[in-house]
Enzyme design. Structure first.
Site, mmCIF file in Angstrom:
data_model
loop_
_atom_site.group_PDB
_atom_site.id
_atom_site.type_symbol
_atom_site.label_atom_id
_atom_site.label_comp_id
_atom_site.label_asym_id
_atom_site.label_seq_id
_atom_site.Cartn_x
_atom_site.Cartn_y
_atom_site.Cartn_z
ATOM 1 C CG ASP A 1 69.276 -2.300 22.425
ATOM 2 O OD1 ASP A 1 69.878 -3.258 21.917
ATOM 3 O OD2 ASP A 1 69.801 -1.524 23.241
ATOM 4 C CE LYS B 1 69.560 -3.527 15.374
ATOM 5 N NZ LYS B 1 69.202 -2.745 16.583
ATOM 6 N N GLY C 1 73.296 -6.934 20.551
ATOM 7 C CA GLY C 1 72.623 -7.987 21.314
ATOM 8 C C GLY C 1 71.240 -8.129 20.722
ATOM 9 C CG HIS C 2 70.653 -8.546 17.180
ATOM 10 N ND1 HIS C 2 71.152 -8.618 15.918
ATOM 11 C CD2 HIS C 2 70.922 -7.284 17.609
ATOM 12 C CE1 HIS C 2 71.705 -7.461 15.595
ATOM 13 N NE2 HIS C 2 71.581 -6.635 16.613
ATOM 14 C CD GLN D 1 76.106 -1.828 16.529
ATOM 15 O OE1 GLN D 1 76.596 -1.888 15.414
ATOM 16 N NE2 GLN D 1 76.222 -2.818 17.377
HETATM 17 P P1 GDP Z 1 67.784 -5.557 18.698
HETATM 18 O O1 GDP Z 1 69.121 -5.257 19.222
HETATM 19 O O2 GDP Z 1 67.259 -4.474 17.803
HETATM 20 O O3 GDP Z 1 67.678 -6.905 18.061
HETATM 21 O O4 GDP Z 1 66.809 -5.560 19.966
HETATM 22 P P2 GDP Z 1 67.098 -6.277 21.394
HETATM 23 O O5 GDP Z 1 66.892 -7.731 21.232
HETATM 24 O O6 GDP Z 1 68.370 -5.798 21.981
HETATM 25 O O7 GDP Z 1 65.952 -5.608 22.279
HETATM 26 C C1 GDP Z 1 64.615 -5.733 21.959
HETATM 27 C C2 GDP Z 1 63.893 -6.400 23.143
HETATM 28 O O8 GDP Z 1 62.508 -6.256 22.964
HETATM 29 C C3 GDP Z 1 64.132 -7.897 23.225
HETATM 30 O O9 GDP Z 1 64.125 -8.273 24.574
HETATM 31 C C4 GDP Z 1 62.946 -8.501 22.488
HETATM 32 O O10 GDP Z 1 62.605 -9.807 22.942
HETATM 33 C C5 GDP Z 1 61.870 -7.528 22.871
HETATM 34 N N1 GDP Z 1 60.813 -7.335 21.864
HETATM 35 C C6 GDP Z 1 60.894 -7.315 20.514
HETATM 36 N N2 GDP Z 1 59.703 -7.006 19.964
HETATM 37 C C7 GDP Z 1 58.859 -6.820 20.998
HETATM 38 C C8 GDP Z 1 57.464 -6.428 21.088
HETATM 39 O O11 GDP Z 1 56.782 -6.190 20.095
HETATM 40 N N3 GDP Z 1 56.935 -6.324 22.354
HETATM 41 C C9 GDP Z 1 57.674 -6.566 23.489
HETATM 42 N N4 GDP Z 1 57.089 -6.432 24.666
HETATM 43 N N5 GDP Z 1 58.973 -6.922 23.426
HETATM 44 C C10 GDP Z 1 59.545 -7.033 22.207
HETATM 45 P P1 IMO Z 2 72.033 -3.569 18.856
HETATM 46 O O1 IMO Z 2 72.486 -4.194 17.572
HETATM 47 C C1 IMO Z 2 72.278 -0.227 21.648
HETATM 48 C C2 IMO Z 2 76.107 1.907 21.874
HETATM 49 C C3 IMO Z 2 76.881 1.807 23.174
HETATM 50 C C4 IMO Z 2 77.595 3.165 23.154
HETATM 51 C C5 IMO Z 2 77.918 3.363 21.688
HETATM 52 C C6 IMO Z 2 79.333 2.960 21.291
HETATM 53 O O2 IMO Z 2 71.733 -4.541 19.936
HETATM 54 O O3 IMO Z 2 70.958 -2.569 18.610
HETATM 55 P P2 IMO Z 2 80.540 0.604 20.989
HETATM 56 O O4 IMO Z 2 80.761 -0.516 21.955
HETATM 57 O O5 IMO Z 2 79.778 0.219 19.773
HETATM 58 O O6 IMO Z 2 81.808 1.329 20.648
HETATM 59 O O7 IMO Z 2 79.640 1.672 21.819
HETATM 60 O O8 IMO Z 2 76.985 2.554 20.970
HETATM 61 N N1 IMO Z 2 75.743 0.603 21.258
HETATM 62 C C7 IMO Z 2 74.503 0.100 21.262
HETATM 63 N N2 IMO Z 2 73.369 0.530 21.845
HETATM 64 N N3 IMO Z 2 72.248 -1.335 20.885
HETATM 65 C C8 IMO Z 2 73.367 -1.770 20.264
HETATM 66 O O9 IMO Z 2 73.357 -2.796 19.389
HETATM 67 C C9 IMO Z 2 74.570 -1.076 20.474
HETATM 68 N N4 IMO Z 2 75.835 -1.252 20.051
HETATM 69 C C10 IMO Z 2 76.539 -0.205 20.521
HETATM 70 O O10 IMO Z 2 76.017 1.683 24.275
HETATM 71 O O11 IMO Z 2 76.696 4.188 23.542
HETATM 72 MG MG MG Z 3 70.128 -5.081 21.052
#
Ligand code: GDP
Ligand code: IMO
Ligand code: MG
Length: 445
Positions: A13, A16, A40-41, A240
């Site tokens: 999170d 990416k 979850g991206h 991840q």
């Molecule tokens: P990922 O799993 O690495 O793709 O990240 P996620 O999408 O799960 O979580 C990142 C969250 O931060 C999302 O809600 C994005 O919209 C938000 N985000 C990404 N870059 C920025 C930033 O520079 N500032 C803020 N405030 N939010 C951001």
């Molecule tokens: P993105 O791509 C954050 C965590 C779960 C748990 C562990 C194992 O959005 O960064 P799993 O279901 O993979 O067997 O769970 O990994 N986990 C993540 N945490 N971002 C993710 O993906 C994750 N995918 C798995 O919360 O601790």
């Molecule tokens: Mg994510």
């Protein structure tokens, strides 16, 4: 070497999805190489929020190939829902390709994942309960079912039958144990042994998925070779992150695949010399969902500031993310594991309003020893106390900043300190969720 890998450097999170979408403008293909719909991206375009779990984060560029590589585990129901969602949003998925060699998440994988999480006496990992671990386990055990099997009814039925035989016994045992647990369990956590274990139901359901997915199924390794050999940029998008890596993360509190850059080759079918750049994404602070060690975790109002201002709730499960200071011991570890060429720092805007910003620069063990490196023994990590350097905070709203000069001096100092500490340039800084909310940093290396 036109391959570019994007990986998470913390516990996921990091943003990416946003960085992949940004860098995708110069690429001809964007390829997911591991993980599944545990990811979850999020991408924010013109105020519109898109969330992807399986579909690569390049999909909003409709002229690029978006590839789900062989290293991904695919839940076909979720994939079809995502394609449907794109259609509804007016985004074409016609350039989506799914590897025929990717493994499928089956209904019993989801069942087992949930059941395992509730198992008495076993440490809860806090998985996303999407069936990721059980699907990878079956792949390694060679009773997995691949995307290509969806296209051959006879083979599909035979393989499901073999897998079910293997599963039923352990699921029945789990069900018995569950009944004993019943009193303590939440009603919605009730594990049902139902048609998710019925051969006929599963086969019919998966044949229908296969029918709908057929136009997308392809030889995706060859697609990557063609693009790379033509000199086109291919982005390999990790899900991840390093500290959730099955081999190098905080085992067993990890996911069941390898999110580090080296896995891009295996999970897409390309060679190491196809890769020219490796971008690590680092959030300006740390978060973690699920269980496991987290040395810099905060339980105070600063942690709450990060959680509230950063909207730190999981994209996939909605769980509140644990928050803490940036950990440079762990980041340096991720830098070397992935041999990063670039860093992109996201969410710097979230730190605005804090008087002091702390960064962990070493750990102290329970016995009092100073540790400069990420400990190779997990027990040491569990008991490690971080030692911090205090850096000045900033109070300005930086979401409108578009160049380094716009950033307050303290924000620039923070970026420079981190970059110097880990020895990798920070090329991009996120100052808000939107695609345009970035500052590109000049490399003075
Ligand atoms: P990922 O799993 O690495 O793709 O990240 P996620 O999408 O799960 O979580 C990142 C969250 O931060 C999302 O809600 C994005 O919209 C938000 N985000 C990404 N870059 C920025 C930033 O520079 N500032 C803020 N405030 N939010 C951001
Ligand atoms: P993105 O791509 C954050 C965590 C779960 C748990 C562990 C194992 O959005 O960064 P799993 O279901 O993979 O067997 O769970 O990994 N986990 C993540 N945490 N971002 C993710 O993906 C994750 N995918 C798995 O919360 O601790
Ligand atoms: Mg994510």
């Amino acid at each position: 070497m036109p391959g570019l890998v994007i990986v998470g450097t913390q516990w996921g999170d990091e943003g990416k999805g946003k960085v992949t979408d940004l860098l995708a403008k110069d690429a001809s293909a964007i390829v997911r190489f591991q993980g599944g719909n545990n990811a979850g991206h999020t991408i924010v375009h013109d105020g519109e929020e898109y969330k992807f779990h399986l579909i690569p984060s390049g999909i909003l560029h409709e002229d690029k190939y978006c590839v789900i590589g062989n290293g991904v585990v695919v839940d076909p129901r979720v994939l079809l829902e995502e394609i449907e969602g794109l259609h509804k949003a007016g985004v074409s998925a016609s350039n989506l390709r799914v590897s025929s060699n990717a493994h499928l998440i089956m209904p019993y994988h989801v069942l087992v994942d949930a059941a395992e999480e509730l198992k008495l006496g076993k440490l809860s990992i806090g998985t996303t309960r999407r069936g990721i671990g059980p699907a990878y386990a079956d792949k390694a055990y060679r009773i997995g079912i691949r995307v290509q099997d969806l296209l051959d009814e006879k083979i599909l039925r035979k393989k499901i039958m073999a897998a079910l035989e293997h599963k039923k016994k352990s699921l029945q045992e789990l069900a018995v144990r569950r009944r004993k647990l019943h009193k303590e369990a939440e009603p919605d956590e009730e594990i049902q042994i139902d048609d998710r274990l019925d051969l006929h139901t599963i086969t019919e359901q998966y044949l229908s998925y296969g029918h709908r997915l057929e136009p997308y199924i392809a030889d995706t390794a060859r697609l990557c070779w063609n693009e790379l050999d033509a000199g086109n940029k291919v982005i390999f998008e990790g899900a991840q992150a390093a500290l959730l890596d099955l081999d190098h993360g905080t085992y067993p509190f990890v996911t069941s695949s390898n999110p580090i850059a080296g896995a891009a080759c295996v999970g897409a079918g390309v060679g190491p010399t196809d890769i020219g750049e490796v971008w690590g994404i680092v959030k300006a602070y740390s978060t973690r969902v699920g269980s496991g060690p987290f040395p810099t975790e905060l339980f105070d109002e600063v942690g709450e500031h990060m959680s509230d201002r950063g909207h730190e709730f999981g994209t996939t499960t909605g769980r509140r993310r644990r928050c803490g200071w940036l950990d440079l011991v762990a980041l340096r570890y991720a830098v070397r594991l992935n041999r990063l060429s670039h860093l992109a720092m996201t969410k710097l805007d979230v730190l605005s309003g804090l008087e002091t910003i702390k960064v962990a620069v070493r750990y102290r063990s329970k016995e009092g020893a100073l540790l400069e490196d990420f400990p190779y023994h997990q027990t040491i990590l569990h008991n490690a106390t971080p030692e911090y350097v205090d850096l000045p905070g900033f109070s300005e709203d930086i979401t409108g900043c578009r160049s380094e000069e716009d950033l307050p001096p303290a924000a620039r100092e923070y970026i420079a300190f981190i970059s110097e500490f880990v020895g990798v340039p920070i090329s991009l800084v996120g100052v808000g969720p939107g695609r345009e909310e970035v500052v590109w940093v000049e490399d003075r290396g």
